[in-house]
Design an enzyme around this catalytic site. Structure first.
Site, PDB file in Angstrom:
ATOM      1  N   ASP A 159     -14.197 -25.687  -8.482  1.00  0.00           N
ATOM      2  CA  ASP A 159     -15.480 -26.595  -8.303  1.00  0.00           C
ATOM      3  C   ASP A 159     -15.277 -27.623  -7.471  1.00  0.00           C
ATOM      4  O   ASP A 159     -15.943 -28.885  -7.748  1.00  0.00           O
ATOM      5  CB  ASP A 159     -16.241 -26.831  -9.567  1.00  0.00           C
ATOM      6  CG  ASP A 159     -16.599 -25.509 -10.283  1.00  0.00           C
ATOM      7  OD1 ASP A 159     -16.346 -24.221  -9.704  1.00  0.00           O
ATOM      8  OD2 ASP A 159     -17.294 -25.677 -11.198  1.00  0.00           O
ATOM      9  N   ASP A 198     -19.196 -23.263  -8.427  1.00  0.00           N
ATOM     10  CA  ASP A 198     -20.414 -23.189  -9.277  1.00  0.00           C
ATOM     11  C   ASP A 198     -21.504 -22.784  -8.370  1.00  0.00           C
ATOM     12  O   ASP A 198     -21.509 -23.298  -7.288  1.00  0.00           O
ATOM     13  CB  ASP A 198     -20.426 -24.579  -9.886  1.00  0.00           C
ATOM     14  CG  ASP A 198     -21.150 -24.547 -11.109  1.00  0.00           C
ATOM     15  OD1 ASP A 198     -20.913 -23.737 -12.088  1.00  0.00           O
ATOM     16  OD2 ASP A 198     -21.956 -25.696 -11.322  1.00  0.00           O
ATOM     17  N   HIS A 210     -25.162 -21.599  -8.858  1.00  0.00           N
ATOM     18  CA  HIS A 210     -26.503 -21.442  -9.513  1.00  0.00           C
ATOM     19  C   HIS A 210     -27.681 -20.947  -8.736  1.00  0.00           C
ATOM     20  O   HIS A 210     -27.769 -21.362  -7.494  1.00  0.00           O
ATOM     21  CB  HIS A 210     -26.753 -22.620 -10.357  1.00  0.00           C
ATOM     22  CG  HIS A 210     -25.688 -23.298 -11.359  1.00  0.00           C
ATOM     23  ND1 HIS A 210     -25.184 -22.323 -12.208  1.00  0.00           N
ATOM     24  CD2 HIS A 210     -25.133 -24.256 -11.427  1.00  0.00           C
ATOM     25  CE1 HIS A 210     -24.260 -22.994 -12.893  1.00  0.00           C
ATOM     26  NE2 HIS A 210     -24.397 -24.468 -12.368  1.00  0.00           N
ATOM     27  N   HIS A 270     -32.246 -22.550 -12.609  1.00  0.00           N
ATOM     28  CA  HIS A 270     -31.117 -21.920 -13.388  1.00  0.00           C
ATOM     29  C   HIS A 270     -31.230 -22.704 -14.917  1.00  0.00           C
ATOM     30  O   HIS A 270     -31.798 -23.796 -15.030  1.00  0.00           O
ATOM     31  CB  HIS A 270     -29.798 -22.353 -12.877  1.00  0.00           C
ATOM     32  CG  HIS A 270     -28.568 -21.649 -13.651  1.00  0.00           C
ATOM     33  ND1 HIS A 270     -27.788 -22.296 -14.586  1.00  0.00           N
ATOM     34  CD2 HIS A 270     -28.170 -20.422 -13.562  1.00  0.00           C
ATOM     35  CE1 HIS A 270     -26.881 -21.352 -15.086  1.00  0.00           C
ATOM     36  NE2 HIS A 270     -27.333 -20.463 -14.281  1.00  0.00           N
ATOM     37  N   HIS A 273     -27.870 -28.826  -9.481  1.00  0.00           N
ATOM     38  CA  HIS A 273     -26.754 -28.854  -8.863  1.00  0.00           C
ATOM     39  C   HIS A 273     -26.314 -27.263  -8.501  1.00  0.00           C
ATOM     40  O   HIS A 273     -26.451 -26.454  -8.920  1.00  0.00           O
ATOM     41  CB  HIS A 273     -25.505 -29.449  -9.733  1.00  0.00           C
ATOM     42  CG  HIS A 273     -25.021 -28.452 -10.864  1.00  0.00           C
ATOM     43  ND1 HIS A 273     -26.072 -28.625 -12.038  1.00  0.00           N
ATOM     44  CD2 HIS A 273     -24.314 -27.766 -10.930  1.00  0.00           C
ATOM     45  CE1 HIS A 273     -25.383 -27.747 -13.005  1.00  0.00           C
ATOM     46  NE2 HIS A 273     -24.136 -27.473 -12.355  1.00  0.00           N
ATOM     47  N   LYS A 317     -19.783 -18.421  -9.725  1.00  0.00           N
ATOM     48  CA  LYS A 317     -19.860 -18.352 -11.119  1.00  0.00           C
ATOM     49  C   LYS A 317     -20.939 -19.095 -11.452  1.00  0.00           C
ATOM     50  O   LYS A 317     -21.452 -19.923 -10.829  1.00  0.00           O
ATOM     51  CB  LYS A 317     -18.441 -18.835 -11.934  1.00  0.00           C
ATOM     52  CG  LYS A 317     -18.381 -20.194 -11.820  1.00  0.00           C
ATOM     53  CD  LYS A 317     -17.227 -20.781 -12.546  1.00  0.00           C
ATOM     54  CE  LYS A 317     -16.868 -22.016 -12.147  1.00  0.00           C
ATOM     55  NZ  LYS A 317     -17.940 -23.162 -12.593  1.00  0.00           N
ATOM     56  N   CYS A 362     -15.723 -27.461 -16.658  1.00  0.00           N
ATOM     57  CA  CYS A 362     -15.097 -26.161 -15.819  1.00  0.00           C
ATOM     58  C   CYS A 362     -13.481 -25.713 -15.932  1.00  0.00           C
ATOM     59  O   CYS A 362     -13.022 -24.653 -15.999  1.00  0.00           O
ATOM     60  CB  CYS A 362     -15.503 -26.034 -14.375  1.00  0.00           C
ATOM     61  SG  CYS A 362     -17.546 -25.758 -14.757  1.00  0.00           S
TER      62      CYS A 362
END
Ligand code: VGL
Ligand code: ZN
Length: 244
Positions: free
Chosen positions: A49, A87, A89, A93, A122, A147, A192
């Protein structure tokens, strides 16, 4: 159960035995260069990330997040195998505070799989905020794994989503490629990076976290709790100078 299961709120054990051993190793390395760890063909560098959202000026900035970029770029030269994560999303989310009335970022809520920290919006798919940092230079990286793309479920870990069941496929990918050892770097140490490292252990990989190639959010003692949980799981804490 997620946060409560994996981050037993034992923020007291800040420096683990593994950490102490790693520091000793660092001291001896400065004298005996042969003491350095040489990643082999069955090792992978996982870069978690390193995205605009987690860097100063992004939507969920990690303090000094950009400092990991040169450290990771340099580490990249020592690895035959590199996997990068993002990351990723959906808008609206379940991990966004803005998805709930009366909730503010950094509060928590209960979801089907356990306690969820609520974040500012984010890393929304396809936005500049979700792009990798422009100075990250890992031309030999082989896989980018995304993810957190299920709208109702978070995924701090690059291996397993927050229900502790749904796989991202990363473990299968690494195993099919004969990988045995994982070195985790990136953002954020206490979310993470930590969850990725602990799930790497669960999947049976020898696991290192390279501390100076990470930066933390540190929310209510989360950094110390994460190091404790990682130590308990057998994750080894090292520095980039430990790598040959
Ligand atoms: C992360 C909070 C929310 C991370 C991702 O990359 O550590 N933290 N989403
Ligand atoms: Zn996220």
């Amino acid at each position: 159960m997620t946060v409560s299961r994996r981050f037993l709120l034992s923020a007291l054990g800040a420096s683990s035995t593994v950490g102490a051993v790693a520091s000793l190793g660092l001291m001896s390395n400065s004298i005996f260069a042969a003491g350095k760890i040489k990643p082999d063909a069955q090792s992978v560098l996982i870069v978690v990330d390193v995205q605009n959202c987690f860097i100063e000026g992004g939507t969920l900035p990690v303090s000094k997040g950009s400092e990991v970029v040169p450290v990771i770029n340099k580490l990249g030269a020592s690895f035959a195998n590199i996997v990068v994560t993002q990351d990723w999303h959906t808008a609206g989310h379940a991990s966004f505070a803005s998805s709930y009335s009366g909730k503010k970022p950094f509060e928590t809520t209960k979801l089907g799989y356990g306690t969820q920290v609520l974040w500012p919006d984010h890393c929304v798919q396809g936005t500049e905020d979700a792009a990798l940092h422009k100075d990250l230079k890992l031309p030999s990286a082989q896989l980018i794994i995304r993810k957190g793309y299920h709208k109702d479920m978070d995924s701090y870990s690059a291996f397993t989503e927050a229900d502790a069941k749904t796989s991202t496929g990363l473990s299968g990918y690494l195993k099919q490629r004969g990988i045995k050892t994982v070195y985790v770097t990136g953002l954020a140490t206490d979310f993470c990076v930590a969850w990725t490292a602990m799930d790497a252990r669960t999947a049976g990989f020898k696991t290192y976290v390279i501390e100076d190639a990470c930066r933390a959010i540190d929310l209510n003692g989360s950094l110390a709790a994460a190091w404790k949980s990682m130590g308990d799981k057998g994750v080894q804490r090292i520095q980039s100078s430990d790598i040959a």
